[in-house]
Enzyme design. Structure first.
Site, PDB file in Angstrom:
ATOM      1  N   ASN A 116       7.689  -4.990   1.791  1.00 34.90           N
ATOM      2  CA  ASN A 116       6.583  -5.299   2.688  1.00 34.90           C
ATOM      3  C   ASN A 116       5.281  -5.450   1.915  1.00 34.90           C
ATOM      4  O   ASN A 116       5.067  -4.796   0.901  1.00 34.90           O
ATOM      5  CB  ASN A 116       6.451  -4.223   3.779  1.00 34.90           C
ATOM      6  CG  ASN A 116       5.487  -3.117   3.387  1.00 34.90           C
ATOM      7  OD1 ASN A 116       4.270  -3.245   3.529  1.00 34.90           O
ATOM      8  ND2 ASN A 116       6.038  -2.019   2.856  1.00 34.90           N
ATOM      9  N   PHE A 120      -1.919  -2.850   5.529  1.00 35.63           N
ATOM     10  CA  PHE A 120      -2.601  -1.923   6.449  1.00 35.63           C
ATOM     11  C   PHE A 120      -3.122  -2.650   7.696  1.00 35.63           C
ATOM     12  O   PHE A 120      -4.282  -2.466   8.106  1.00 35.63           O
ATOM     13  CB  PHE A 120      -3.766  -1.206   5.757  1.00 35.63           C
ATOM     14  CG  PHE A 120      -3.383  -0.185   4.732  1.00 35.63           C
ATOM     15  CD1 PHE A 120      -2.082   0.261   4.585  1.00 35.63           C
ATOM     16  CD2 PHE A 120      -4.354   0.336   3.885  1.00 35.63           C
ATOM     17  CE1 PHE A 120      -1.751   1.206   3.628  1.00 35.63           C
ATOM     18  CE2 PHE A 120      -4.037   1.294   2.922  1.00 35.63           C
ATOM     19  CZ  PHE A 120      -2.732   1.725   2.787  1.00 35.63           C
ATOM     20  N   SER A 183      -0.279   2.868  -1.494  1.00 35.65           N
ATOM     21  CA  SER A 183       0.289   1.587  -1.087  1.00 35.65           C
ATOM     22  C   SER A 183      -0.056   0.533  -2.136  1.00 35.65           C
ATOM     23  O   SER A 183      -1.194   0.469  -2.603  1.00 35.65           O
ATOM     24  CB  SER A 183      -0.253   1.152   0.273  1.00 35.65           C
ATOM     25  OG  SER A 183       0.108  -0.197   0.536  1.00 35.65           O
ATOM     26  N   ASN A 185      -0.315  -2.601  -1.511  1.00 28.24           N
ATOM     27  CA  ASN A 185      -0.699  -3.818  -0.804  1.00 28.24           C
ATOM     28  C   ASN A 185      -2.179  -3.928  -0.477  1.00 28.24           C
ATOM     29  O   ASN A 185      -2.594  -4.875   0.197  1.00 28.24           O
ATOM     30  CB  ASN A 185       0.126  -3.935   0.482  1.00 28.24           C
ATOM     31  CG  ASN A 185       1.608  -4.011   0.186  1.00 28.24           C
ATOM     32  OD1 ASN A 185       2.025  -4.718  -0.716  1.00 28.24           O
ATOM     33  ND2 ASN A 185       2.403  -3.259   0.936  1.00 28.24           N
ATOM     34  N   THR A 186      -2.977  -2.964  -0.923  1.00 29.52           N
ATOM     35  CA  THR A 186      -4.434  -3.050  -0.797  1.00 29.52           C
ATOM     36  C   THR A 186      -5.019  -3.064  -2.197  1.00 29.52           C
ATOM     37  O   THR A 186      -4.820  -2.106  -2.958  1.00 29.52           O
ATOM     38  CB  THR A 186      -5.001  -1.859  -0.001  1.00 29.52           C
ATOM     39  OG1 THR A 186      -4.528  -1.920   1.343  1.00 29.52           O
ATOM     40  CG2 THR A 186      -6.523  -1.881   0.006  1.00 29.52           C
ATOM     41  N   LYS A 222      -0.424  11.286  -0.322  1.00 30.20           N
ATOM     42  CA  LYS A 222       0.824  10.546  -0.515  1.00 30.20           C
ATOM     43  C   LYS A 222       0.737   9.771  -1.821  1.00 30.20           C
ATOM     44  O   LYS A 222      -0.208   9.002  -2.029  1.00 30.20           O
ATOM     45  CB  LYS A 222       1.076   9.598   0.655  1.00 30.20           C
ATOM     46  CG  LYS A 222       2.439   8.917   0.622  1.00 30.20           C
ATOM     47  CD  LYS A 222       2.722   8.193   1.924  1.00 30.20           C
ATOM     48  CE  LYS A 222       4.146   7.655   1.954  1.00 30.20           C
ATOM     49  NZ  LYS A 222       4.458   7.023   3.272  1.00 30.20           N
ATOM     50  N   ASN A 251       5.709   6.937  -1.808  1.00 27.83           N
ATOM     51  CA  ASN A 251       5.471   5.674  -1.124  1.00 27.83           C
ATOM     52  C   ASN A 251       6.439   4.618  -1.658  1.00 27.83           C
ATOM     53  O   ASN A 251       7.402   4.950  -2.363  1.00 27.83           O
ATOM     54  CB  ASN A 251       4.018   5.231  -1.351  1.00 27.83           C
ATOM     55  CG  ASN A 251       3.450   4.454  -0.178  1.00 27.83           C
ATOM     56  OD1 ASN A 251       4.123   3.618   0.413  1.00 27.83           O
ATOM     57  ND2 ASN A 251       2.190   4.707   0.153  1.00 27.83           N
TER      58      ASN A 251
END
Length: 364
Positions: A116, A120, A183, A185-186, A222, A251
């Site tokens: 993915n 967010f 994450s 993805n940021t 996390k 994560n």
């Protein structure tokens, strides 16, 4: 039955559309008077032997749903109906944001994995806080964790203020809070895992949570599986120094090693965090390292590649106070928690321990 449905319907759908459809059905079932109790009776029969206490919370069992499935706290009751012992919502950011462009969710069925790059996508901390505040609280209200992250457009230098804003809004409605700095993805988010950045961030969130509530809200961080071992040790030491309540490990990973899916298909998918079965080995390694460094002084929540009761029991005996899953839910369907709880109960009785807490770390 679910596997037939998955292969005939969901597998042929865009993964994100399939997620929205399945989640709609879950929420719809939970909204029908009497049906939620009936479904929960069938899918989530209570095994009192699995009751446990962690983070100062009384839980019906040790297995929760990880963040990412319910980003906006719209279906907590439905997910609890399916048997999850606690539900972590989010990731929630200070401001609402649409997330990354579509498509952004991909299945690797051969690997029982997901990739993915959602980014967010969520309605923002103000709206989520209002929704949580409006929820009635009864003896059957599920335990809800709230996972917070950085708004994408916020510069790294302003990240602390963004996390504090979410904390001020959400702390009073969370049974526990999670600071997500892991994450992939940021842009720039994982830079915050460096202890020099992470220390001030966690200290500010802790202070904001304490000011927002007259009681102690457990705070966890996390971390990513891609951290070097020495960095994992440094985060563990920092968590102890700041008196955090726990660590969630791990994560998703940016790694792509050892996959069964064709390399050209994986390459075509591109960037994103990999979750599911391929994460199993590394997630367990990180858990064992954290247990060794913290010696039971922090609550450890293990997530990553947990598919079966055997997997969950292995994490518990390796030092996890709680476990979480997500990707396996997509492949196993609504009866997943029933199978996991049944298997955990069998493990507990065969072990001779009276409670899950007694089993934690016994093979560390």
């Amino acid at each position: 039955m679910y596997k037939i449905l998955f292969n005939l319907v969901f597998r042929k759908m865009d993964p994100e559309k399939a997620h929205h459809l399945g989640f709609f059905w879950i929420r719809l079932a939970a909204s029908v008077p009497g049906l939620r109790q009936l479904v929960k009776l069938v899918l989530a029969p209570q095994d009192r032997a699995l009751r446990t206490t962690a983070l100062g919370l009384d839980l019906p069992g040790p297995f929760g749903l990880g963040a990412g499935f319910d980003k906006n706290a719209v279906g907590v009751d439905g997910l609890s109906m399916l048997g999850f012992d606690f539900v972590e919502i989010g990731t929630v950011t200070g401001e609402p944001q649409p997330g990354n462009p579509l498509p952004r969710l991909f299945r690797l069925v051969e690997d029982r994995a997901l990739i993915n790059r959602m980014g967010f996508n969520n309605q923002g901390s103000a709206r989520v806080a209002a929704r949580l505040a409006a929820r009635p609280h009864t003896s059957s209200t599920p335990v809800i964790g709230v996972n917070i992250g950085k708004t994408k457009v916020v510069e790294e230098a302003d990240a602390i203020a963004d996390y504090v804003k979410s904390t001020q809004r959400l702390a009073a409605h969370a049974d526990y809070l999670v600071v997500n700095v892991s994450s992939p993805n940021t842009p720039g988010l994982r830079n915050l895992q460096a202890v020099s950045h992470l220390g001030p961030l966690l200290a500010a969130v802790r202070e904001a949570a304490d000011q927002a509530t007259p009681y102690h809200v457990p705070l966890l961080v996390k971390i990513a599986p891609d951290l070097a071992d020495e960095d994992i040790d440094a985060v563990a030491e920092l968590a102890l120094e700041l008196h955090l309540d726990g660590i969630i490990a791990t994560n998703t990973t940016i790694g792509r090693g050892g996959l069964l899916a064709p390399a050209d298909r994986v390459e075509a998918i591109g960037m994103g965090g990999l979750s599911g079965a391929p994460l199993k080995e590394r997630s367990l390694e990180v858990l064992k390292r954290l247990r060794k460094r913290t010696e039971g002084r922090l609550t450890l929540v293990s997530v990553g590649g947990i598919e079966t009761a055997d997997d969950a029991w292995e994490r518990i005996t390796a030092g996890a106070d709680l476990v979480q899953g997500y990707s396996a839910f997509i492949y196993e369907g609504p009866f997943w928690m029933r199978k996991v709880h049944k298997g955990l109960g069998a493990h507990l009785r065969a072990s001779g321990f009276r409670t899950i807490a007694e089993a934690v770390g016994t093979k560390a």
